[in-house]
Design an enzyme around this catalytic site. Sequence first.
Site, PDB file in Angstrom:
ATOM      1  CB  CYS A  14      -0.963  -0.011   1.219  1.00  0.00           C
ATOM      2  SG  CYS A  14      -2.420   0.951   0.902  1.00  0.00           S
ATOM      3  CG  HIS A  47      -3.101  -3.322   4.128  1.00  0.00           C
ATOM      4  ND1 HIS A  47      -1.892  -2.675   5.099  1.00  0.00           N
ATOM      5  CD2 HIS A  47      -3.487  -2.443   3.459  1.00  0.00           C
ATOM      6  CE1 HIS A  47      -1.998  -1.219   4.888  1.00  0.00           C
ATOM      7  NE2 HIS A  47      -3.095  -1.018   3.977  1.00  0.00           N
ATOM      8  CD  GLU A  76      -0.294  -5.435   6.262  1.00  0.00           C
ATOM      9  OE1 GLU A  76      -0.181  -6.100   5.267  1.00  0.00           O
ATOM     10  OE2 GLU A  76      -0.506  -4.238   6.608  1.00  0.00           O
TER      11      GLU A  76
HETATM   12  N1  GLN Z   1      -3.700   6.202   0.927  1.00  0.00           N
HETATM   13  C1  GLN Z   1      -2.506   5.916   1.300  1.00  0.00           C
HETATM   14  C2  GLN Z   1      -1.469   6.728   0.622  1.00  0.00           C
HETATM   15  O1  GLN Z   1      -1.705   7.450  -0.155  1.00  0.00           O
HETATM   16  C3  GLN Z   1      -2.207   4.574   1.657  1.00  0.00           C
HETATM   17  C4  GLN Z   1      -3.185   3.782   2.390  1.00  0.00           C
HETATM   18  C5  GLN Z   1      -2.609   2.508   2.964  1.00  0.00           C
HETATM   19  O2  GLN Z   1      -1.440   2.346   3.073  1.00  0.00           O
HETATM   20  N2  GLN Z   1      -3.540   1.678   3.462  1.00  0.00           N
HETATM   21  O3  GLN Z   1      -0.261   6.601   1.411  1.00  0.00           O
END
Ligand code: GLN
Length: 194
Positions: free
Chosen positions: A85, A175, A177
Amino acid sequence: MSARPLTVGVLALQGAFIEHINVLKNLGVDVYEIRQKSDLETRKYDGLVLPGGESTTQSNLLKKVGLFNDIKKLIEDGMPVLATCAGAILLSEKVTDGEKHFGTLPVSIKRNAYGRQLGSFITKGRFGDYTDIPMNFIRAPYFEKVNNPDVKVLSIVQDKTVAVQYKNQIAMSFHPEVTGDDRVHKYFISEINK
Ligand code: GLN
């Protein structure tokens, strides 16, 4: 598996790092939190995890504590890295609606790509050779474009690329994890052991 346990550093400045630490420990890995330069310098790592969270905050903190260039160099030199992410956003060479950070992964990524409010959902999908991997999307990005023919697409969900691998870098918009399924981390370990 190698004889000695693997040593993996998990970037622990912000975001969902505890969950990665727990999954890796359960798989027998020696895990250390990386918060400052000395954490990188005192031991030799076999791999690094860049967790989810907020990419701009993480990038600013990395610069503040003086880790940004060191981690970028390690990745460029071939350190295996698992990025989820916000971590995937840190790696990507082009970021829609955001700035480039490490820029070591030749893909274009779109931040908050599913919308800010409704952008969180859980589904199951393929990840490389694995099927039915639970995937937790939390204000997730997706990969809009792959900019190098050597980038392997590992997952496609709802017609969007959500996991890729380029050499030593494995990145995903979801994610893995927090799902209780450790196969993505096992894949990372198998890539380290290659
Ligand atoms: N929206 C977040 C970003 O732009 C990422 C979201 C996440 O890591 N769950 O950094």
